[in-house]
Design a protein around this motif. Structure first.
Motif, PDB file in Angstrom:
ATOM      1  N   TRP A   1       0.851  -1.191   0.000  1.00  0.00           N
ATOM      2  CA  TRP A   1       0.000   0.000   0.000  1.00  0.00           C
ATOM      3  C   TRP A   1       0.886   1.239   0.000  1.00  0.00           C
ATOM      4  N   SER A   2       0.371   2.336  -0.498  1.00  0.00           N
ATOM      5  CA  SER A   2       1.199   3.503  -0.811  1.00  0.00           C
ATOM      6  C   SER A   2       1.867   4.139   0.402  1.00  0.00           C
ATOM      7  N   ASP A   3       1.320   3.936   1.595  1.00  0.00           N
ATOM      8  CA  ASP A   3       1.898   4.537   2.800  1.00  0.00           C
ATOM      9  C   ASP A   3       2.671   3.521   3.642  1.00  0.00           C
ATOM     10  N   ARG A   4       2.934   2.365   3.088  1.00  0.00           N
ATOM     11  CA  ARG A   4       3.602   1.320   3.861  1.00  0.00           C
ATOM     12  C   ARG A   4       4.933   1.792   4.432  1.00  0.00           C
ATOM     13  N   LEU A   5       5.833   2.259   3.575  1.00  0.00           N
ATOM     14  CA  LEU A   5       7.179   2.600   4.034  1.00  0.00           C
ATOM     15  C   LEU A   5       7.160   3.762   5.021  1.00  0.00           C
ATOM     16  N   SER A   6       6.363   4.774   4.761  1.00  0.00           N
ATOM     17  CA  SER A   6       6.349   5.946   5.643  1.00  0.00           C
ATOM     18  C   SER A   6       5.875   5.583   7.041  1.00  0.00           C
ATOM     19  N   ILE A   7       4.855   4.729   7.139  1.00  0.00           N
ATOM     20  CA  ILE A   7       4.329   4.341   8.446  1.00  0.00           C
ATOM     21  C   ILE A   7       5.327   3.466   9.197  1.00  0.00           C
ATOM     22  N   GLN A   8       5.944   2.527   8.507  1.00  0.00           N
ATOM     23  CA  GLN A   8       6.902   1.654   9.181  1.00  0.00           C
ATOM     24  C   GLN A   8       8.166   2.397   9.598  1.00  0.00           C
ATOM     25  N   VAL A   9       8.658   3.293   8.755  1.00  0.00           N
ATOM     26  CA  VAL A   9       9.847   4.060   9.114  1.00  0.00           C
ATOM     27  C   VAL A   9       9.578   4.905  10.355  1.00  0.00           C
ATOM     28  N   ALA A  10       8.425   5.555  10.403  1.00  0.00           N
ATOM     29  CA  ALA A  10       8.087   6.381  11.564  1.00  0.00           C
ATOM     30  C   ALA A  10       8.056   5.546  12.839  1.00  0.00           C
ATOM     31  N   ALA A  11       7.493   4.338  12.752  1.00  0.00           N
ATOM     32  CA  ALA A  11       7.408   3.472  13.932  1.00  0.00           C
ATOM     33  C   ALA A  11       8.790   2.984  14.353  1.00  0.00           C
ATOM     34  N   MET A  12       9.623   2.637  13.402  1.00  0.00           N
ATOM     35  CA  MET A  12      10.977   2.173  13.735  1.00  0.00           C
ATOM     36  C   MET A  12      11.823   3.305  14.298  1.00  0.00           C
ATOM     37  N   ASP A  13      11.715   4.483  13.723  1.00  0.00           N
ATOM     38  CA  ASP A  13      12.459   5.639  14.233  1.00  0.00           C
ATOM     39  C   ASP A  13      12.078   5.956  15.678  1.00  0.00           C
ATOM     40  N   ALA A  14      10.805   5.749  15.995  1.00  0.00           N
ATOM     41  CA  ALA A  14      10.306   6.106  17.323  1.00  0.00           C
ATOM     42  C   ALA A  14      10.655   5.076  18.389  1.00  0.00           C
ATOM     43  N   ASN A  15      11.103   3.892  17.981  1.00  0.00           N
ATOM     44  CA  ASN A  15      11.367   2.825  18.945  1.00  0.00           C
ATOM     45  C   ASN A  15      12.686   2.135  18.604  1.00  0.00           C
ATOM     46  N   PRO A  16      13.803   2.641  19.108  1.00  0.00           N
ATOM     47  CA  PRO A  16      15.115   2.076  18.769  1.00  0.00           C
ATOM     48  C   PRO A  16      15.305   0.618  19.186  1.00  0.00           C
ATOM     49  N   ALA A  17      14.530   0.137  20.149  1.00  0.00           N
ATOM     50  CA  ALA A  17      14.664  -1.257  20.586  1.00  0.00           C
ATOM     51  C   ALA A  17      13.998  -2.232  19.623  1.00  0.00           C
ATOM     52  N   LEU A  18      13.183  -1.692  18.714  1.00  0.00           N
ATOM     53  CA  LEU A  18      12.439  -2.530  17.784  1.00  0.00           C
ATOM     54  C   LEU A  18      13.340  -2.928  16.625  1.00  0.00           C
ATOM     55  N   LEU A  19      13.549  -4.226  16.443  1.00  0.00           N
ATOM     56  CA  LEU A  19      14.455  -4.715  15.399  1.00  0.00           C
ATOM     57  C   LEU A  19      13.718  -5.201  14.168  1.00  0.00           C
ATOM     58  N   ALA A  20      12.491  -5.643  14.326  1.00  0.00           N
ATOM     59  CA  ALA A  20      11.706  -6.151  13.198  1.00  0.00           C
ATOM     60  C   ALA A  20      10.253  -5.765  13.406  1.00  0.00           C
ATOM     61  N   LEU A  21       9.633  -5.251  12.348  1.00  0.00           N
ATOM     62  CA  LEU A  21       8.256  -4.761  12.459  1.00  0.00           C
ATOM     63  C   LEU A  21       7.468  -5.156  11.224  1.00  0.00           C
ATOM     64  N   GLY A  22       6.428  -5.972  11.437  1.00  0.00           N
ATOM     65  CA  GLY A  22       5.537  -6.350  10.358  1.00  0.00           C
ATOM     66  C   GLY A  22       4.249  -5.557  10.409  1.00  0.00           C
ATOM     67  N   THR A  23       3.316  -5.909   9.554  1.00  0.00           N
ATOM     68  CA  THR A  23       2.022  -5.225   9.501  1.00  0.00           C
ATOM     69  C   THR A  23       0.923  -6.261   9.275  1.00  0.00           C
ATOM     70  N   HIS A  24      -0.304  -5.812   9.434  1.00  0.00           N
ATOM     71  CA  HIS A  24      -1.428  -6.629   9.009  1.00  0.00           C
ATOM     72  C   HIS A  24      -1.485  -6.622   7.479  1.00  0.00           C
TER      73      HIS A  24
ATOM     74  N   GLY B   1       7.744  -6.886  16.498  1.00  0.00           N
ATOM     75  CA  GLY B   1       6.358  -6.462  16.650  1.00  0.00           C
ATOM     76  C   GLY B   1       5.624  -6.398  15.326  1.00  0.00           C
ATOM     77  N   ASN B   2       4.353  -6.073  15.418  1.00  0.00           N
ATOM     78  CA  ASN B   2       3.502  -5.844  14.255  1.00  0.00           C
ATOM     79  C   ASN B   2       2.715  -4.557  14.449  1.00  0.00           C
ATOM     80  N   LEU B   3       2.507  -3.831  13.370  1.00  0.00           N
ATOM     81  CA  LEU B   3       1.596  -2.699  13.384  1.00  0.00           C
ATOM     82  C   LEU B   3       0.167  -3.186  13.154  1.00  0.00           C
ATOM     83  N   PRO B   4      -0.832  -2.478  13.679  1.00  0.00           N
ATOM     84  CA  PRO B   4      -2.225  -2.869  13.433  1.00  0.00           C
ATOM     85  C   PRO B   4      -2.720  -2.451  12.059  1.00  0.00           C
ATOM     86  N   ASN B   5      -1.905  -1.698  11.320  1.00  0.00           N
ATOM     87  CA  ASN B   5      -2.307  -1.200  10.013  1.00  0.00           C
ATOM     88  C   ASN B   5      -2.228  -2.288   8.943  1.00  0.00           C
TER      89      ASN B   5
END
Length: 304
Positions: free
Chosen positions: A99-122, A199-203
């Motif tokens: 989806w068109s906002d995939r990268l922007s949403i994931q980058v923002a979440a990773m930037d905000a949480n330095p302890a997060l090493l892997a982040l998926g989505t719905h 983790g996973n995003l709810p998006n």
């Protein structure tokens, strides 16, 4: 923006993927977030995929293609991670649509949480022609995800083509393990969870295409076996004792009709009546005397 060190390296392994390749690439190149490279490893394709990739490379400088002899998905992913220049590595498969906002949403979440090493989505499951089937949501917390992985049920709790990971962390834990032909994602997520958070995003940020030639269908037995081996390896690293009776069992291969009926029920349960009716027609044409098919068709025509 084309920078020597992009924030994200979107990595894709390609092998004879011509049927769905262009929509997958387009979904990345048209992202709202632009500070990325699309790093594609052409794993010895023979169906024209190489030409498709080279045509895109000639038009968009953010795309890099590495051609290599066929070595399999895991080794292709290893090559991509080794060559990635981004702070983050974002996986993408050749048959899915971001989806068109995939990268922007994931980058923002990773930037905000330095302890997060892997982040998926719905994800939203779609059929081979792109019809909607259902939204697949998964647990968001580290403990739930890692707990499910180490339980050995053979199912990844992070949808692999949605994941964004810290490049340095993936390299620190040894990259994708060539020992695994399938379930290489579960093995990697288990190792990342041992040094940081997952983790996973709810998006919903990806359309996840279902088709019978995908790994989840065509190589299900290999996937389950590799997942159990990954769990056994993790148990040794973590000092855990596994109960061998909990090893997942390989189920019988599904018939085409069973797959269509499953997809139809998914669609109907998620309110995609047109998709459900499409599969009702296919099922009745294929097996007009099946009670299961007639039962599903009756429910699809009613719309519930």
């Amino acid at each position: 923006m084309n920078t020597p060190t992009p924030q994200v390296s979107v990595v894709m392994a390609v092998y004879n993927a011509g049927a769905y390749l262009s929509p997958a690439i387009d979904s990345i190149l048209t992202q709202g977030f632009s500070d990325f490279e699309l790093l594609v490893v052409d794993d010895g394709s023979t169906d024209g995929s190489s030409g498709i990739l080279d045509s895109y490379t000639a038009c968009d400088p953010r795309m890099r293609v590495i051609h290599q002899e066929n070595a399999g998905l895991t080794r292709a992913c290893r090559t991509a991670v080794k060559q990635a220049r981004g702070t983050y590595v974002a996986r993408m498969d050749t048959d899915d649509i971001a989806w068109s906002d995939r990268l922007s949403i994931q980058v923002a979440a990773m930037d905000a949480n330095p302890a997060l090493l892997a982040l998926g989505t719905h994800v939203r499951l779609i059929d081979p022609e792109g019809r909607p089937l259902k939204v697949l949501d998964t647990s968001q917390s580290h403990d739930a995800i890692d707990g499910a992985h180490i339980s050995g049920n053979g199912q990844s709790m992070i949808c692999h083509p949605t994941v964004m990971m810290r490049t340095d962390a993936v390299r620190q834990v040894g990259n994708y393990n060539p020992k695994f032909q399938a379930a290489q994602d579960i093995d990697l997520f288990l190792r990342l969870a041992e040094v940081g958070r997952v983790g996973n995003l709810p998006n919903v940020l990806l359309d996840y295409r279902q088709h019978v030639t995908s790994v989840g269908y065509a190589k299900r037995a290999r996937q389950i076996a590799d997942a159990w081996q990954a769990v056994q390896d993790a148990a040794v690293r973590r000092g855990l004792t596994l109960d061998a009776t909990t090893a997942p069992q390989v189920t019988d291969t599904q018939t085409q009709g069973e797959i269509w009926r499953k997809w139809g029920w998914w669609a109907l349960s998620d309110g995609h009546v047109a998709t459900a009716r499409h599969y009702a027609h296919k099922l009745l044409r294929a097996a007009p005397f099946s009670k299961k098919n007639w039962h599903f068709a009756a429910m699809a025509w009613r719309g519930y």
